[in-house]
Design a protein around this motif. Structure first.
Motif, PDB file in Angstrom:
ATOM      1  N   PHE A 171       0.623  -1.102   0.054  1.00 13.85           N
ATOM      2  CA  PHE A 171      -0.005   0.114   0.004  1.00 13.85           C
ATOM      3  C   PHE A 171       0.975   1.237  -0.051  1.00 13.85           C
ATOM      4  CE2 PHE A 171      -3.268  -3.127   0.991  1.00 13.85           C
ATOM      5  CZ  PHE A 171      -4.462  -2.576   0.713  1.00 13.85           C
ATOM      6  N   ARG A 172       1.707   1.273   0.855  1.00 12.39           N
ATOM      7  CA  ARG A 172       2.485   2.460   1.081  1.00 12.39           C
ATOM      8  C   ARG A 172       3.924   2.898   0.018  1.00 12.39           C
ATOM      9  NH1 ARG A 172       3.327   4.132   7.277  1.00 12.39           N
ATOM     10  NH2 ARG A 172       1.089   3.860   7.833  1.00 12.39           N
ATOM     11  N   LEU A 173       4.494   1.759  -0.115  1.00 12.78           N
ATOM     12  CA  LEU A 173       5.677   1.865  -0.938  1.00 12.78           C
ATOM     13  C   LEU A 173       5.242   1.470  -2.368  1.00 12.78           C
ATOM     14  CD1 LEU A 173       8.459   0.387   1.091  1.00 12.78           C
ATOM     15  CD2 LEU A 173       7.666   2.504   0.958  1.00 12.78           C
ATOM     16  N   LEU A 174       4.494   0.577  -2.939  1.00 12.87           N
ATOM     17  CA  LEU A 174       4.181   0.262  -4.213  1.00 12.87           C
ATOM     18  C   LEU A 174       2.956   1.116  -4.917  1.00 12.87           C
ATOM     19  CD1 LEU A 174       4.871  -3.496  -4.174  1.00 12.87           C
ATOM     20  CD2 LEU A 174       6.351  -1.568  -5.049  1.00 12.87           C
ATOM     21  N   GLY A 175       1.944   1.261  -3.786  1.00 15.13           N
ATOM     22  CA  GLY A 175       0.893   2.133  -4.021  1.00 15.13           C
ATOM     23  C   GLY A 175      -0.116   1.299  -5.061  1.00 15.13           C
ATOM     24  N   SER A 176      -0.047   0.057  -4.854  1.00 13.40           N
ATOM     25  CA  SER A 176      -0.862  -0.833  -5.820  1.00 13.40           C
ATOM     26  C   SER A 176      -1.998  -1.590  -4.805  1.00 13.40           C
ATOM     27  CB  SER A 176      -0.046  -2.047  -6.288  1.00 13.40           C
ATOM     28  OG  SER A 176       1.146  -1.461  -7.035  1.00 13.40           O
ATOM     29  N   GLY A 177      -2.179  -1.308  -3.784  1.00 14.42           N
ATOM     30  CA  GLY A 177      -3.353  -1.835  -3.034  1.00 14.42           C
ATOM     31  C   GLY A 177      -3.202  -3.186  -2.864  1.00 14.42           C
ATOM     32  N   SER A 178      -4.653  -3.786  -2.901  1.00 10.02           N
ATOM     33  CA  SER A 178      -4.506  -5.136  -2.331  1.00 10.02           C
ATOM     34  C   SER A 178      -4.278  -6.037  -3.264  1.00 10.02           C
ATOM     35  CB  SER A 178      -6.393  -5.730  -2.018  1.00 10.02           C
ATOM     36  OG  SER A 178      -6.999  -4.819  -3.124  1.00 10.02           O
ATOM     37  N   SER A 179      -3.937  -5.874  -4.847  1.00 11.02           N
ATOM     38  CA  SER A 179      -3.680  -6.525  -5.585  1.00 11.02           C
ATOM     39  C   SER A 179      -2.486  -7.072  -5.504  1.00 11.02           C
ATOM     40  CB  SER A 179      -3.956  -5.901  -7.184  1.00 11.02           C
ATOM     41  OG  SER A 179      -3.330  -4.815  -7.138  1.00 11.02           O
ATOM     42  N   ALA A 180      -1.557  -5.762  -5.187  1.00 13.72           N
ATOM     43  CA  ALA A 180      -0.122  -6.128  -4.740  1.00 13.72           C
ATOM     44  C   ALA A 180       0.192  -7.074  -3.294  1.00 13.72           C
ATOM     45  CB  ALA A 180       0.644  -4.901  -4.472  1.00 13.72           C
ATOM     46  N   VAL A 181      -0.595  -7.115  -2.676  1.00 14.95           N
ATOM     47  CA  VAL A 181      -0.803  -7.885  -1.506  1.00 14.95           C
ATOM     48  C   VAL A 181      -0.982  -9.589  -2.001  1.00 14.95           C
ATOM     49  CG1 VAL A 181      -1.904  -8.883   0.602  1.00 14.95           C
ATOM     50  CG2 VAL A 181      -1.720  -6.386   0.117  1.00 14.95           C
ATOM     51  N   GLY A 182      -1.893  -9.663  -2.797  1.00 11.31           N
ATOM     52  CA  GLY A 182      -1.918 -11.028  -3.550  1.00 11.31           C
ATOM     53  C   GLY A 182      -0.470 -11.560  -4.308  1.00 11.31           C
ATOM     54  N   TRP A 183      -0.177 -10.458  -5.172  1.00 11.17           N
ATOM     55  CA  TRP A 183       1.077 -10.829  -6.185  1.00 11.17           C
ATOM     56  C   TRP A 183       2.313 -11.351  -5.020  1.00 11.17           C
ATOM     57  CZ3 TRP A 183       1.040 -12.361 -10.489  1.00 11.17           C
ATOM     58  CH2 TRP A 183      -0.071 -11.971 -11.500  1.00 11.17           C
ATOM     59  N   LEU A 184       2.540 -10.492  -3.878  1.00 10.09           N
ATOM     60  CA  LEU A 184       3.707 -10.569  -3.131  1.00 10.09           C
ATOM     61  C   LEU A 184       3.466 -11.930  -2.395  1.00 10.09           C
ATOM     62  CD1 LEU A 184       3.940  -6.843  -1.718  1.00 10.09           C
ATOM     63  CD2 LEU A 184       5.482  -8.228  -3.202  1.00 10.09           C
ATOM     64  N   ASN A 185       2.415 -12.020  -1.819  1.00 10.94           N
ATOM     65  CA  ASN A 185       1.850 -13.375  -1.195  1.00 10.94           C
ATOM     66  C   ASN A 185       2.240 -14.677  -2.046  1.00 10.94           C
ATOM     67  OD1 ASN A 185       1.362 -13.481   1.831  1.00 10.94           O
ATOM     68  ND2 ASN A 185      -0.396 -12.010   0.903  1.00 10.94           N
ATOM     69  N   ALA A 186       2.034 -14.298  -3.396  1.00 14.91           N
ATOM     70  CA  ALA A 186       2.134 -15.508  -4.333  1.00 14.91           C
ATOM     71  C   ALA A 186       3.476 -15.619  -4.546  1.00 14.91           C
ATOM     72  CB  ALA A 186       1.514 -15.097  -5.767  1.00 14.91           C
ATOM     73  N   ALA A 187       4.237 -14.590  -4.833  1.00 13.91           N
ATOM     74  CA  ALA A 187       5.909 -14.804  -5.014  1.00 13.91           C
ATOM     75  C   ALA A 187       6.401 -15.550  -3.691  1.00 13.91           C
ATOM     76  CB  ALA A 187       6.318 -13.216  -5.148  1.00 13.91           C
ATOM     77  N   VAL A 188       6.070 -15.104  -2.586  1.00 13.44           N
ATOM     78  CA  VAL A 188       6.794 -15.968  -1.354  1.00 13.44           C
ATOM     79  C   VAL A 188       6.391 -17.380  -1.548  1.00 13.44           C
ATOM     80  CG1 VAL A 188       6.717 -16.225   1.095  1.00 13.44           C
ATOM     81  CG2 VAL A 188       6.315 -14.022   0.191  1.00 13.44           C
ATOM     82  N   GLY A 189       5.120 -17.765  -1.863  1.00 16.30           N
ATOM     83  CA  GLY A 189       4.796 -19.228  -2.203  1.00 16.30           C
ATOM     84  C   GLY A 189       5.588 -19.804  -3.169  1.00 16.30           C
ATOM     85  N   PHE A 234      10.915  -6.033  -8.663  1.00 13.33           N
ATOM     86  CA  PHE A 234      11.929  -5.953  -7.899  1.00 13.33           C
ATOM     87  C   PHE A 234      11.681  -6.521  -6.412  1.00 13.33           C
ATOM     88  CE2 PHE A 234      15.193  -4.065  -4.743  1.00 13.33           C
ATOM     89  CZ  PHE A 234      16.140  -4.703  -5.137  1.00 13.33           C
ATOM     90  N   ALA A 235      10.195  -6.226  -5.933  1.00 12.33           N
ATOM     91  CA  ALA A 235       9.795  -6.515  -4.772  1.00 12.33           C
ATOM     92  C   ALA A 235       9.328  -8.001  -4.880  1.00 12.33           C
ATOM     93  CB  ALA A 235       8.657  -5.866  -4.411  1.00 12.33           C
ATOM     94  N   LEU A 236       8.656  -8.432  -5.875  1.00 12.44           N
ATOM     95  CA  LEU A 236       8.429  -9.946  -6.151  1.00 12.44           C
ATOM     96  C   LEU A 236       9.541 -10.741  -6.078  1.00 12.44           C
ATOM     97  CD1 LEU A 236       5.682  -9.311  -9.034  1.00 12.44           C
ATOM     98  CD2 LEU A 236       5.277  -9.882  -6.755  1.00 12.44           C
ATOM     99  N   LEU A 237      10.817 -10.205  -6.892  1.00 16.92           N
ATOM    100  CA  LEU A 237      11.830 -11.290  -6.939  1.00 16.92           C
ATOM    101  C   LEU A 237      12.435 -11.273  -5.199  1.00 16.92           C
ATOM    102  CD1 LEU A 237      14.191 -12.658  -8.014  1.00 16.92           C
ATOM    103  CD2 LEU A 237      15.333 -10.268  -8.362  1.00 16.92           C
ATOM    104  N   LEU A 238      12.478 -10.110  -4.467  1.00 18.45           N
ATOM    105  CA  LEU A 238      12.848 -10.145  -3.286  1.00 18.45           C
ATOM    106  C   LEU A 238      11.957 -11.114  -2.327  1.00 18.45           C
ATOM    107  CD1 LEU A 238      14.049  -6.645  -2.555  1.00 18.45           C
ATOM    108  CD2 LEU A 238      15.694  -8.604  -3.142  1.00 18.45           C
ATOM    109  N   PHE A 239      10.633 -10.961  -2.601  1.00 15.49           N
ATOM    110  CA  PHE A 239       9.763 -11.898  -1.561  1.00 15.49           C
ATOM    111  C   PHE A 239       9.811 -13.240  -1.956  1.00 15.49           C
ATOM    112  CE2 PHE A 239       6.685  -8.845   0.618  1.00 15.49           C
ATOM    113  CZ  PHE A 239       7.697  -7.877   0.744  1.00 15.49           C
ATOM    114  N   GLY A 240      10.099 -13.406  -3.333  1.00 14.24           N
ATOM    115  CA  GLY A 240      10.537 -14.953  -3.781  1.00 14.24           C
ATOM    116  C   GLY A 240      11.554 -15.484  -3.074  1.00 14.24           C
TER     117      GLY A 240
END
Length: 461
Positions: A171-189, A234-240
């Motif tokens: 929300f704060r750094l990427l400004g992408s809202g709830s969709s980014a939450v889903g993507w970041l969680n998916a990257a971790v998985g 970049f955040a997706l790579l790092l969360f992966g």
């Protein structure tokens, strides 16, 4: 314990299904959900304590932990996806019904696990507090356990912080809202599933403590780097990478605990670990909003990410010592595993026996043991050839893999035969106390030993 946990969850989630189908109060569903979570708590410690008894080699133990972690990671995707389909097609009651059925299926699978003879009790069962205290003492006694539990606690504290910071990043750094939450969680998985490949590559080095350190490093450093560049790819790579580190930590930490703790206290140790994991995740999640409010989003990420790498600096020598002490000599392990007496032993017990084995060299024509003398060692031949002599008559020869000395140890009698070296002999010997404790402490191994004794010396049984 695992079957009882499954059946309790099946009943509770089945009740949730009934309440949802009948249009009952949401508060009843929530109360049943809390009860189901409590009923689930013993499952993971019991699973961790049981697994070493179900595999045959140390490598299989690491592989089994990796497979379980993979199933868990895939389940994090498949479960919510299936739930979404069921809610859209049939409503929430169907989700509860299918979930209850999965717990019943789990209980049926577990019912097929062969049962060992119940071990002799050393006294009446203690209170929950007493058992937890015994688990704490077991962890405190063994340096490797202290290190693994401590690092795991630090990692799960960061995991609690991470759960909140992931939303802050979206929300704060990427400004992408709830969709980014889903993507970041998916990257971790996805990183978690990819981590299984990394575990398979690392396992061949047999440096589990070092791997644990690597996983802890991957848990921390990428979180700090997210603050450097507010970019979704970049955040997706790092969360992966965080997900990859999580798999390495889970598998290496679980296997180290299983290999370091005595069988008698393994369940208690996992109970302590489970308690610490739940507590530290909660503390991290509760502390995260205050840290973000006090320091800001980027500083909170840097502080959280730097914590684990900085912690590793003073702990790295200790991790190296754990790996050095855990290197099991391959030759005695292979020789002992091939002996029917030891074949049924769990890998952890077999490793300890191999570590305790001492190498001996005997010149040709020298006696290794003499009939009638007291016996305090069990022998297995690594190189050379020896003859077995009973009452002055040769009764056979022993080559590589041949063993002797078990009758005197198991039945506390003088040596029933002499063994003399025909060629230069190289032997591995296990002392009486270690042999007796290992063999008699595991029912299938004890039965195999008695069968060997019966075949070699019928009068002794």
């Amino acid at each position: 314990m695992m079957i009882l946990a499954d059946l309790a969850r099946c009943a509770l989630v089945g009740a949730m299904c009934a309440v949802a189908a009948l249009g009952g109060s949401i508060w009843i569903v929530l109360a049943l959900a809390v009860a189901a979570s409590i009923a689930a708590t013993p499952f993971a410690p019991a699973q961790g304590a049981l697994l070493p008894a179900l595999v045959e080699t140390p490598a299989e133990l690491t592989a089994a932990n990796a497979v379980m972690n993979t199933i868990s990671s895939v389940g994090m995707f498949a479960g919510p996806a299936l739930a979404g389909v069921l809610v859209a097609a049939s409503g929430s009651a169907a989700v509860f019904g299918v979930t209850a059925a999965t717990f019943l299926w789990s209980a049926l699978c577990l019912a097929g696990v062969p049962r060992d003879e119940r071990p002799a009790s050393d006294g009446p069962p203690g209170s929950v507090g007493h058992e937890l205290l015994e688990g704490v003492r077991a962890v405190a006694r063994v340096p490797a356990l202290r290190l693994v539990v401590g690092l795991t606690a630090a990692q799960t504290l960061v995991a609690g912080l991470f759960e909140v910071l992931l939303v802050v990043v979206a929300f704060r750094l990427l400004g992408s809202g709830s969709s980014a939450v889903g993507w970041l969680n998916a990257a971790v998985g996805i990183g978690g599933v990819a981590g299984v490949v990394a575990v398979a590559a690392l396992a061949g080095r047999k440096r589990l403590a070092g791997d644990l350190g690597l996983g802890v490093l991957l848990w921390g450093a990428p979180i700090a780097l997210v603050a450097a560049w507010s970019n979704l790819p970049f955040a997706l790579l790092l969360f992966g990478l965080v997900g990859l580190g999580n798999t390495i930590v889970d598998v290496a930490g679980m296997t180290l605990l299983q290999r370091s703790a005595d069988d008698q206290v393994l369940g208690r140790v996992f109970g302590i670990l489970e308690s610490i994991v739940l507590a530290t995740i909660a503390v991290g999640a509760l502390a995260a909003p205050g840290i973000v409010s006090l320091l800001g989003a980027k500083a909170a990420l840097v502080l959280t990410g730097a914590f684990l790498p900085l912690l590793l600096v003073p702990l790295w020598p200790s991790l190296r010592r754990v790996d050095a002490s855990a290197r099991v000599p391959a030759e005695p392990l292979s020789l002992l595993r091939a002996i029917s007496i030891f074949a049924p032993l769990p890998p952890v017990a077999l490793e300890r026996l191999a570590l305790a084995a001492k190498e001996f060299h005997v010149p040709p024509s020298a006696a290794v043991v003499t009939q009638g003398e007291a016996g305090d060692l069990f022998f297995v031949v690594a190189e050379g050839e020896a003859e077995v002599i009973v009452d002055g008559t040769t009764h056979g020869r022993l080559g590589r893999g041949g063993f002797f000395g078990e009758i005197a140890l198991l039945h506390d009698v003088p040596r029933t035969a002499s063994v003399r070296a025909l060629t230069p002999l190289r032997l591995y010997a296990v002392e009486r106390d270690e042999f007796i404790a290992t063999v008699t402490g595991h029912a299938p191994s004890r039965e195999a030993a008695e069968r060997v004794v019966a075949a070699r010396l019928p009068a002794a049984v």
